[in-house]
Design a protein around this motif. Structure first.
Motif, PDB file in Angstrom:
ATOM      1  N   LYS A 232       0.843  -1.160   0.012  1.00  0.00           N
ATOM      2  CA  LYS A 232       0.010  -0.013   0.014  1.00  0.00           C
ATOM      3  C   LYS A 232       0.838   1.180   0.026  1.00  0.00           C
ATOM      4  O   LYS A 232       0.609   2.234  -0.762  1.00  0.00           O
ATOM      5  CB  LYS A 232      -1.028  -0.010   1.201  1.00  0.00           C
ATOM      6  N   LYS A 233       1.800   1.131   0.741  1.00  0.00           N
ATOM      7  CA  LYS A 233       2.732   2.347   1.032  1.00  0.00           C
ATOM      8  C   LYS A 233       4.264   2.023   1.137  1.00  0.00           C
ATOM      9  O   LYS A 233       4.416   1.178   1.703  1.00  0.00           O
ATOM     10  CB  LYS A 233       2.105   3.480   1.867  1.00  0.00           C
ATOM     11  N   ALA A 234       4.889   3.060   1.009  1.00  0.00           N
ATOM     12  CA  ALA A 234       6.523   2.772   1.217  1.00  0.00           C
ATOM     13  C   ALA A 234       6.973   2.668   2.695  1.00  0.00           C
ATOM     14  O   ALA A 234       6.138   3.249   3.547  1.00  0.00           O
ATOM     15  CB  ALA A 234       7.371   3.829   0.674  1.00  0.00           C
ATOM     16  N   GLY A 235       7.522   1.738   3.041  1.00  0.00           N
ATOM     17  CA  GLY A 235       8.131   1.398   4.448  1.00  0.00           C
ATOM     18  C   GLY A 235       8.955   0.038   4.620  1.00  0.00           C
ATOM     19  O   GLY A 235       9.001  -0.673   3.671  1.00  0.00           O
ATOM     20  N   LYS A 236       9.297  -0.277   5.657  1.00  0.00           N
ATOM     21  CA  LYS A 236       9.671  -1.675   5.741  1.00  0.00           C
ATOM     22  C   LYS A 236       8.698  -2.386   6.805  1.00  0.00           C
ATOM     23  O   LYS A 236       8.198  -1.953   7.941  1.00  0.00           O
ATOM     24  CB  LYS A 236      10.943  -1.433   6.729  1.00  0.00           C
ATOM     25  N   ALA A 237       8.253  -3.472   6.299  1.00  0.00           N
ATOM     26  CA  ALA A 237       6.977  -4.249   6.808  1.00  0.00           C
ATOM     27  C   ALA A 237       7.480  -5.732   7.419  1.00  0.00           C
ATOM     28  O   ALA A 237       8.220  -6.228   6.439  1.00  0.00           O
ATOM     29  CB  ALA A 237       6.017  -4.239   5.991  1.00  0.00           C
ATOM     30  N   ASN A 238       7.292  -5.984   8.471  1.00  0.00           N
ATOM     31  CA  ASN A 238       7.859  -7.460   8.934  1.00  0.00           C
ATOM     32  C   ASN A 238       6.431  -8.408   8.891  1.00  0.00           C
ATOM     33  O   ASN A 238       5.465  -7.913   9.274  1.00  0.00           O
ATOM     34  CB  ASN A 238       8.282  -7.392  10.343  1.00  0.00           C
TER      35      ASN A 238
END
Length: 446
Positions: A232-238
């Motif tokens: 959905k959007k930029a970032g770091k997801a675990n």
């Protein structure tokens, strides 16, 4: 307690049967009565229901020392039907995931191994019973490991596919898995979950607990569950799974670690890789189970799809109910006027009506069940009831048939006799024409 397979709960007035009836291993009312009688030291009382298969929810009245007590039967593995079937597999799986409720007796019947919780071991034990007519739990000495693998670097709008893999197979097998999925829902959106190994499975969209089971076990390193996300959007997801349990026919399968995780980096799209058409995301509203490639896949969809009817039970008959199948056929005896129907609704606010369930005529009858929710949406199920002819009518028809046969035989005999008469009459006329007397008369005339 009567024996190791039957027990009493006097506080809740329950007769518990350790294992429900399978196709070839049936427990009857007569068996329970005999066990009770042997325990209290009295002669068993027989009845016309002795050969009836017990089922969860069946009521039995016991009279002892002048006191009558009505007990309700709970047959482990059987939620409501009388036999342990794949319908019970689905019921117990959904109940274990808290996707649906069962009545108190169905809930007790779901805890097949009686350890106080309902989970993948209970569901696969029911599968074991269906496959082998036995609930006996096998041994499994293998020690497995799990891992998450898949896309780790993606752009906003991309589809992210992550697999839950199981390895460590030696001589063992597994046919069930459960666990808890966790992820950063501000960056990722779950679009689907599926299994190429096991045909039954789903996820609870409220707590992300998942479970998949199958009638065929796997015996080699495999991707057991696949998760599909939308970035959905930029970032770091675990993304992680925890509390993972593996099972084989009711047995616990050993895991080195019951959790695994994977980091996914989501970057903004650059001008060079943007497309002319913007990516559209679908806001999830409700999870629905769909058949896809012979597997049940949970997908989030834009419009809510609700199931109104969870089960239809016909006392004395097995229809193997499936909410997606809306037409059933049963055969009944000549003395049956109506069906003893129980309709279990998935929506507690829904209502239902039954039409045509009375005064059955000989031949085909139609019983219709129409469920309606608060919004006016309906779901209709049809049961075609074929009622056999009464013995008196069969005898009358047989008598009429025999009369017709007799008349036909008599007519045939008369025709044959007439033919014989004509044949002999012709012979007599020929003999008379060529007799010596007629020859002399002919000469004189000449």
């Amino acid at each position: 307690n009567c024996d190791s397979n039957i027990w009493f709960d006097s506080e809740e007035n329950i007769i518990g049967v350790r294992y429900g009836s399978t196709t070839n291993n049936v427990t009857t009312i007569g068996q329970i009565i005999n066990d009770i009688s042997n325990t209290i030291g009295v002669e068993p009382v027989s009845s016309e229901d002795d050969n009836e298969t017990i089922y969860t929810g069946l009521e039995i009245t016991v009279t002892f020392m002048g006191e009558e007590v009505t007990y309700t039967v709970v047959a482990l593995g059987d939620t409501d039907t009388g036999y342990v079937t794949d319908g019970d597999v689905v019921d117990i799986l959904d109940f274990a995931l808290e996707n649906r409720d069962l009545d108190p007796y169905g809930a007790k019947a779901s805890d097949v191994n009686e350890d106080g919780i309902v989970n993948v071991w209970d569901v696969t034990n029911v599968i074991k019973a269906i496959n082998t007519d036995s609930f006996e739990i096998p041994e499994n000495d293998d020690e497995y490991s799990i891992s998450l693998n898949g896309d780790t670097n993606v752009n906003v709008g991309d589809t992210v596919t992550i697999s839950l893999d199981v390895s460590g197979f030696d001589a063992g097998k597994i046919n069930g898995i459960e666990g808890l999925l966790e992820f950063d829902d501000s960056i990722l959106e779950l679009n689907g979950i599926s299994s190429d190994c096991f045909e039954y499975g789903t996820i609870n969209s409220n707590n992300n607990k998942f479970m998949f089971v199958g009638f065929e076990a796997i015996d080699k390193d495999s991707t057991v569950v696949t998760f599909v996300f939308n970035a959905k959007k930029a970032g770091k997801a675990n993304v992680s799974v925890s509390g993972v349990e593996l099972a084989i026919d009711g047995a616990h399968a050993n895991l080195e670690e019951n959790s695994a995780s994977l980091d996914v980096n989501v970057e903004e799209e650059t001008d060079s890789n943007q497309t002319s058409e913007p990516t559209q995301t679908v806001e999830p509203t409700q999870a629905v189970v769909q058949p896809m490639n012979n597997n049940y896949v949970v997908q989030y969809v834009e419009y809510a799809v609700r199931r109104l009817v969870d089960n239809i039970i016909i006392k004395g008959y097995e229809i193997d109910f499936d909410p997606q199948v809306h037409e059933y056929t049963i055969n009944v005896g000549s003395d049956v006027e109506s069906l003893d129907l129980t309709t279990i609704l998935a929506d507690p606010n829904a209502t239902y009506e039954v039409f045509g369930n009375e005064d059955f005529k000989e031949g085909e009858n139609t019983v219709t069940i129409v469920a309606t929710d608060e919004d006016g949406n309906t779901e209709t199920y049809t049961i075609k009831v074929n009622k056999e002819k009464s013995k008196a009518k069969v005898d009358e028809e047989e008598k009429d048939s025999n009369l017709v046969k007799t008349i036909v035989i008599v007519l045939i005999i008369l025709v044959i006799m007439g033919l014989i008469y004509l044949i002999f009459k012709d012979d007599d006329e020929d003999n008379e024409e060529y007799s010596p007397k007629n020859k002399n008369n002919n000469k004189k005339k000449k």
